[in-house]
Enzyme design. Structure first.
Site, PDB file in Angstrom:
ATOM      1  N   TRP A 101       2.728   1.647   4.696  1.00  0.00           N
ATOM      2  CA  TRP A 101       1.851   0.562   5.146  1.00  0.00           C
ATOM      3  C   TRP A 101       0.776   0.267   4.108  1.00  0.00           C
ATOM      4  O   TRP A 101       0.467  -0.895   3.831  1.00  0.00           O
ATOM      5  CB  TRP A 101       1.230   0.892   6.508  1.00  0.00           C
ATOM      6  CG  TRP A 101       2.257   1.081   7.582  1.00  0.00           C
ATOM      7  CD1 TRP A 101       2.487   2.226   8.301  1.00  0.00           C
ATOM      8  CD2 TRP A 101       3.208   0.120   8.064  1.00  0.00           C
ATOM      9  NE1 TRP A 101       3.525   2.019   9.189  1.00  0.00           N
ATOM     10  CE2 TRP A 101       3.983   0.749   9.063  1.00  0.00           C
ATOM     11  CE3 TRP A 101       3.494  -1.205   7.740  1.00  0.00           C
ATOM     12  CZ2 TRP A 101       5.015   0.091   9.747  1.00  0.00           C
ATOM     13  CZ3 TRP A 101       4.526  -1.865   8.417  1.00  0.00           C
ATOM     14  CH2 TRP A 101       5.261  -1.220   9.398  1.00  0.00           C
ATOM     15  N   ASP A 168      -7.201   0.260   7.752  1.00  0.00           N
ATOM     16  CA  ASP A 168      -6.081   0.015   8.662  1.00  0.00           C
ATOM     17  C   ASP A 168      -6.014   1.226   9.585  1.00  0.00           C
ATOM     18  O   ASP A 168      -5.579   2.300   9.187  1.00  0.00           O
ATOM     19  CB  ASP A 168      -4.782  -0.143   7.862  1.00  0.00           C
ATOM     20  CG  ASP A 168      -3.558  -0.269   8.769  1.00  0.00           C
ATOM     21  OD1 ASP A 168      -3.714  -0.217  10.009  1.00  0.00           O
ATOM     22  OD2 ASP A 168      -2.443  -0.414   8.234  1.00  0.00           O
ATOM     23  N   LYS A 192       0.234   0.657  18.929  1.00  0.00           N
ATOM     24  CA  LYS A 192       0.350   2.092  18.697  1.00  0.00           C
ATOM     25  C   LYS A 192      -0.496   2.856  19.718  1.00  0.00           C
ATOM     26  O   LYS A 192       0.000   3.697  20.425  1.00  0.00           O
ATOM     27  CB  LYS A 192      -0.091   2.457  17.280  1.00  0.00           C
ATOM     28  CG  LYS A 192       0.621   1.679  16.170  1.00  0.00           C
ATOM     29  CD  LYS A 192       1.998   2.203  15.866  1.00  0.00           C
ATOM     30  CE  LYS A 192       2.862   1.245  15.063  1.00  0.00           C
ATOM     31  NZ  LYS A 192       2.317   0.826  13.790  1.00  0.00           N
TER      32      LYS A 192
HETATM   33  C1  PLP Z   1       2.711  -0.086  12.612  1.00  0.00           C
HETATM   34  C2  PLP Z   1       1.721  -0.144  11.526  1.00  0.00           C
HETATM   35  C3  PLP Z   1       1.505  -1.315  10.785  1.00  0.00           C
HETATM   36  C4  PLP Z   1       2.294  -2.583  11.020  1.00  0.00           C
HETATM   37  O1  PLP Z   1       1.912  -3.178  12.193  1.00  0.00           O
HETATM   38  P1  PLP Z   1       2.546  -4.569  12.709  1.00  0.00           P
HETATM   39  O2  PLP Z   1       1.699  -4.829  13.892  1.00  0.00           O
HETATM   40  O3  PLP Z   1       3.979  -4.306  13.010  1.00  0.00           O
HETATM   41  O4  PLP Z   1       2.369  -5.568  11.617  1.00  0.00           O
HETATM   42  C5  PLP Z   1       0.526  -1.286   9.815  1.00  0.00           C
HETATM   43  N1  PLP Z   1      -0.192  -0.183   9.558  1.00  0.00           N
HETATM   44  C6  PLP Z   1       0.004   0.965  10.238  1.00  0.00           C
HETATM   45  C7  PLP Z   1      -0.820   2.169   9.913  1.00  0.00           C
HETATM   46  C8  PLP Z   1       0.964   1.023  11.238  1.00  0.00           C
HETATM   47  O5  PLP Z   1       1.162   2.161  11.914  1.00  0.00           O
END
Ligand code: PLP
Length: 358
Positions: A101, A168, A192
């Site tokens: 990511w 993030d 998540k």
């Molecule tokens: C799942 C995830 C993403 C991507 O998220 P989307 O909502 O599918 O774009 C980005 N960063 C992390 C740390 C993730 O776990």
């Protein structure tokens, strides 16, 4: 309802109370004679949900609405990779590369400006968190991924920098007490740890946005648009925001400190078994301090045994344990809403499986 043990990485498990409140509101919201999904986003009850969600969230994070703005957006964390750079990358930004990511965030930022990769564990398939950083003097911000969902690492301590801090936090958002005021911007895909797919949260320091946010952007790409219009410039994801607000209420009732303590206890139960298994289970993270409390990743002796483990686990109502398709192995995602009883069930299964296959 007979709920199985859900270890899915995302979309992931939600608290039962949240699902129950949602199922009611989906049919009829309070006494309005219609579903929460059938109401105008500009109607009073829906605006009230957004206000409440935003104030509940800031309360959990111990932040003031004088200083921070909450935005409810769409397009997932993946769209944030681009928006962060578009809004704040003027000259140069520092990024820490700790996983797929982070790598994707770097790729997007490079299309906007200059990126300094201040630390990376890419060479060793992201099995640790880089501690020594080569930071720039003039960075517009430092971007990092607090928890690496695929590789099972996390930042135990926040990286130290003089630059604004952007994170993030998709896969460990609201999983622990932190000094959230250290951040200038946090983003998280809801699916998540705090809600269903379809909404993305952004918490941004107002002064950072006002002073450093670039202008001249396309309307929907600009954080200022969404801040100025209280996330209602266009039709926002009403149902996911309702569900997130229910999750925030659940977190406030449980207490973030309690949630954090439970998360630590849950993760340690699995890591302790891995560590005492004499190599039957092999954790994929080199330094214990880097181990994720949300995504526990490990391997068995070979792919054949990994497959057997997953197959038998599934037959025992333990679902979603297959590692990410890019790395294989096993991954148990044990987010906030994953009950400790599910972790106990997994640990007993692992113990039994080890006895039978050693
Ligand atoms: C799942 C995830 C993403 C991507 O998220 P989307 O909502 O599918 O774009 C980005 N960063 C992390 C740390 C993730 O776990």
């Amino acid at each position: 309802m007979n709920r199985i043990h859900n270890f899915s990485a995302g979309p992931a498990i939600l608290p039962t109370e949240v699902l129950e409140a949602t199922s009611k509101a989906v049919v009829e919201y309070q006494n309005f004679g219609m579903s929460v999904m059938e109401m105008s986003h500009r109607s009073k009850p829906i605006v009230a949900i957004f206000d409440e969600a935003s104030s509940n969230l800031l309360k959990i994070m111990n932040l003031s609405s004088d200083n921070y703005s909450v935005l409810f957006l769409q397009g997932g964390a993946s769209t944030q990779f681009a928006m962060v750079a578009l809004n704040f990358l003027s000259n140069n930004a520092d990024y820490i590369n700790t996983g797929s990511w982070a790598d994707k965030a770097i790729k997007e930022a490079k299309m906007v400006g200059n990126v300094n990769v201040a630390g990376s564990s890419k060479e060793s398939n992201f099995n640790f968190i880089p501690k020594e950083l080569k930071l720039s003097d003039d960075a517009d911000y430092l971007h990092f991924t607090s928890n690496n969902t695929i590789f099972g690492t996390r930042f135990d301590n926040l990286p130290e920098t003089k630059s604004p801090l952007i994170c993030d936090m998709s896969s460990d958002f609201l999983s622990r007490e932190l000094d959230y005021s250290k951040f200038d911007l946090i983003y998280a895909g809801a699916q998540k740890n705090v809600g269903p797919a379809g909404a993305t949260l952004v918490v941004v320091k107002k002064s950072f946005l006002e002073e450093k946010g670039k202008s001249g952007l396309m309307t929907m790409m600009s954080y200022k648009t969404h801040h100025d219009k209280d996330s209602m410039f266009n039709t926002p994801p009403v149902l996911p925001v309702f569900i997130m607000n229910e999750t925030f209420k659940w977190i406030l009732n449980t207490g973030l400190k309690n949630i954090e303590e439970t998360n630590i206890r849950k993760a340690n139960k699995i890591y302790n078994l891995i560590d005492s298994s004499n190599g039957f289970y092999v954790g994929s993270v080199t330094d214990p301090i880097d181990r994720s409390l949300m995504n526990v990743t490990f391997n068995l002796k070979n792919e054949e045994l990994n497959a057997k483990f997953i197959k038998e686990a599934t037959a025992n109502n333990l679902d979603g344990l297959k590692g990410h398709r890019s790395v294989g192995g096993i991954r148990a995602s044990i987010y906030n809403a994953c009950p400790e009883t599910s972790v106990d069930a997994l640990v007993s299964f692992m113990t039994k499986f080890m006895k039978e296959n050693n």
